[in-house]
Design a protein around this motif. Structure first.
Motif, short mmCIF file in Angstrom:
data_model
loop_
_atom_site.label_atom_id
_atom_site.label_comp_id
_atom_site.label_asym_id
_atom_site.label_seq_id
_atom_site.Cartn_x
_atom_site.Cartn_y
_atom_site.Cartn_z
N LEU A 104 10.31 -9.40 1.86
CA LEU A 104 10.30 -9.76 3.28
C LEU A 104 10.66 -8.58 4.17
O LEU A 104 10.05 -8.40 5.24
CB LEU A 104 11.28 -10.92 3.51
N ASN A 105 11.62 -7.76 3.77
CA ASN A 105 11.99 -6.62 4.61
C ASN A 105 10.82 -5.66 4.79
O ASN A 105 10.61 -5.10 5.88
CB ASN A 105 13.20 -5.88 4.02
N ASN A 106 10.00 -5.49 3.74
CA ASN A 106 8.84 -4.61 3.84
C ASN A 106 7.72 -5.25 4.67
O ASN A 106 7.00 -4.55 5.38
CB ASN A 106 8.32 -4.25 2.46
N VAL A 107 7.59 -6.56 4.56
CA VAL A 107 6.59 -7.25 5.37
C VAL A 107 6.89 -7.06 6.86
O VAL A 107 6.00 -6.77 7.66
CB VAL A 107 6.55 -8.76 5.02
N LEU A 108 8.16 -7.18 7.22
CA LEU A 108 8.55 -7.00 8.62
C LEU A 108 8.33 -5.56 9.08
O LEU A 108 7.95 -5.32 10.23
CB LEU A 108 10.02 -7.38 8.80
N GLY B 211 -2.69 -10.04 6.10
CA GLY B 211 -2.58 -10.61 4.76
C GLY B 211 -3.39 -9.80 3.77
O GLY B 211 -4.51 -9.38 4.07
N THR B 212 -2.81 -9.54 2.60
CA THR B 212 -3.53 -8.81 1.56
C THR B 212 -3.55 -9.65 0.29
O THR B 212 -2.67 -10.48 0.06
CB THR B 212 -2.84 -7.46 1.24
N ASP B 213 -4.55 -9.43 -0.54
CA ASP B 213 -4.60 -10.13 -1.83
C ASP B 213 -3.39 -9.73 -2.67
O ASP B 213 -2.86 -8.62 -2.55
CB ASP B 213 -5.88 -9.75 -2.59
N ILE B 214 -2.97 -10.65 -3.52
CA ILE B 214 -1.84 -10.34 -4.40
C ILE B 214 -2.22 -9.20 -5.33
O ILE B 214 -3.21 -9.25 -6.05
CB ILE B 214 -1.42 -11.59 -5.20
N ASN B 215 -1.41 -8.14 -5.26
CA ASN B 215 -1.66 -6.91 -6.03
C ASN B 215 -0.36 -6.53 -6.71
O ASN B 215 0.60 -6.13 -6.05
CB ASN B 215 -2.15 -5.80 -5.10
N TYR B 216 -0.32 -6.64 -8.04
CA TYR B 216 0.92 -6.40 -8.77
C TYR B 216 1.26 -4.91 -8.88
O TYR B 216 2.31 -4.57 -9.40
CB TYR B 216 0.86 -7.05 -10.14
N SER B 217 0.42 -4.06 -8.38
CA SER B 217 0.76 -2.63 -8.31
C SER B 217 1.40 -2.29 -6.96
O SER B 217 1.73 -1.13 -6.70
CB SER B 217 -0.48 -1.76 -8.52
N GLU B 218 1.59 -3.30 -6.10
CA GLU B 218 2.22 -3.11 -4.80
C GLU B 218 3.42 -4.04 -4.67
O GLU B 218 3.38 -5.05 -3.96
CB GLU B 218 1.22 -3.38 -3.67
N LYS C 217 4.26 -4.90 8.53
CA LYS C 217 3.40 -5.97 9.08
C LYS C 217 2.25 -6.27 8.13
O LYS C 217 1.14 -6.56 8.53
CB LYS C 217 2.85 -5.56 10.46
N LYS C 218 2.57 -6.24 6.83
CA LYS C 218 1.57 -6.50 5.81
C LYS C 218 2.24 -7.17 4.62
O LYS C 218 3.24 -6.68 4.11
CB LYS C 218 0.91 -5.18 5.38
N SER D 233 4.68 -13.77 0.49
CA SER D 233 5.66 -13.19 1.41
C SER D 233 5.35 -13.55 2.87
O SER D 233 6.25 -13.85 3.65
CB SER D 233 5.75 -11.68 1.23
N ASN D 234 4.06 -13.52 3.24
CA ASN D 234 3.70 -13.95 4.59
C ASN D 234 4.07 -15.42 4.80
O ASN D 234 4.53 -15.82 5.87
CB ASN D 234 2.20 -13.77 4.83
N GLY D 235 3.85 -16.20 3.75
CA GLY D 235 4.19 -17.63 3.83
C GLY D 235 5.67 -17.85 4.03
O GLY D 235 6.09 -18.72 4.81
N ILE D 236 6.49 -17.05 3.37
CA ILE D 236 7.94 -17.17 3.52
C ILE D 236 8.35 -16.81 4.95
O ILE D 236 9.17 -17.50 5.56
CB ILE D 236 8.66 -16.30 2.48
N LEU D 237 7.78 -15.74 5.49
CA LEU D 237 8.08 -15.38 6.88
C LEU D 237 7.69 -16.51 7.82
O LEU D 237 8.45 -16.88 8.73
CB LEU D 237 7.33 -14.09 7.26
#
Length: 291
Positions: free
Chosen positions: A156-160, A143-150, A163-164, A169-173
């Protein structure tokens, strides 16, 4: 799309310096729909001028956005809009050619690995610990802090793939997996947080929750790490922020509302002069879901 004389003439006028002419040309191209995108991509590949390439890119984006808006409208109109499908529509804003099949395969592998460790004799906390252990320890989800530059951290596809992700997005997964496994965990709108809650409720009885469902919540989960919080922890948090813990904060969020939040937060990644149109488009999609 077969390149007709009209299309060929329109393409020759894309580089016209007269704004009114270009506006008329672009409106006509857009009226032809997304089938003309391959033609525009071919034109882009054979256009050396960067300024003209930018015009073509914007036309392609506008066509894709129009199609995406229609997809969101259809998704919202479903009797029970699926959270996974909604999250993938958000991903398609940035990745129009996203291969959804790979995402679905990754999700199914996760679901199966968790399902193999579950049984009917586990307590709610034990069920949650199984899911959390596999997701954060076996798959090493971070899990990372919300960063609007990222912006990719919201998708979700990028989280998978990486793995970050952030809390949204982690919550949705996490919620997608819970839904597939019939685990009664839902997102709730606690102020300034993106928190999940395990509800003491049978499948199919969500509409029968009392007006104040806080006493039906067994515990809370932080999707950043999977850490579990008690009712007392949450009561302490409300006292710290000087907000009364009213019933509204403990009612499950609908899938439509979760995707609205995702769109609004994702939009903030483009809240700058150069990409303002993307910010406005994402906010329009959120408004579409709220209509």
């Amino acid at each position: 799309m077969e390149e007709t004389r009209e299309i060929s003439a329109l393409f020759h006028l894309i580089d016209d310096p007269d704004i009114e002419v270009y506006s008329t040309v672009s409106d006509r191209i857009l009226s032809l729909g997304s089938n003309i995108i391959p033609n525009l991509e071919h034109l882009w590949e054979n256009t050396p001028e960067e300024a003209v390439q930018e015009r073509i890119e914007l036309l392609i984006h506008r066509l894709q956005y129009c199609e995406l808006s229609q997809d969101f409208a259809r998704w919202k109109a479903l009797p029970e809009p699926d959270l996974l499908a909604g999250a993938l529509l958000v991903s398609k804003f940035r990745y129009p050619d996203l291969q959804v099949s790979q995402v679905l395969q990754d999700i199914e592998k996760m679901r199966r690995n968790i399902w193999l460790e579950l049984n009917n004799y586990l307590t709610p906390l034990e069920q949650t610990n199984v899911l959390t252990t596999i997701l954060y320890n076996y798959y090493h989800l971070k899990g990372t802090d919300i960063n609007y530059s990222e912006p990719n951290d919201f998708l979700l596809n990028n989280v998978l793939e990486s793995k970050k992700g952030n809390a949204i997005s982690n919550g949705i997964l996490y919620l997608v997996l819970c839904d597939l496994l019939d685990i009664p965990i839902r997102a709730i709108p606690i102020p300034r947080q993106h928190i999940l809650a395990y509800f003491d409720v049978e499948q199919g009885q969500w509409d029968a929750l009392p007006n104040n469902p806080s006493n039906r919540i067994s515990f809370f989960i932080d999707p950043m790490s999977g850490q579990v919080y008690s009712q007392k922890d949450v009561e302490t948090y409300f006292r710290r922020i000087s907000v009364p813990p009213t019933a509204h904060f403990f009612r499950p969020l609908t899938n439509i509302r979760i995707i609205q939040i995702l769109l609004e937060e994702f939009a903030r990644c483009f809240d700058n002069d150069s990409q303002r149109y993307k910010y406005e488009e994402l906010m329009q999609l959120s408004q579409l879901l709220g209509e």
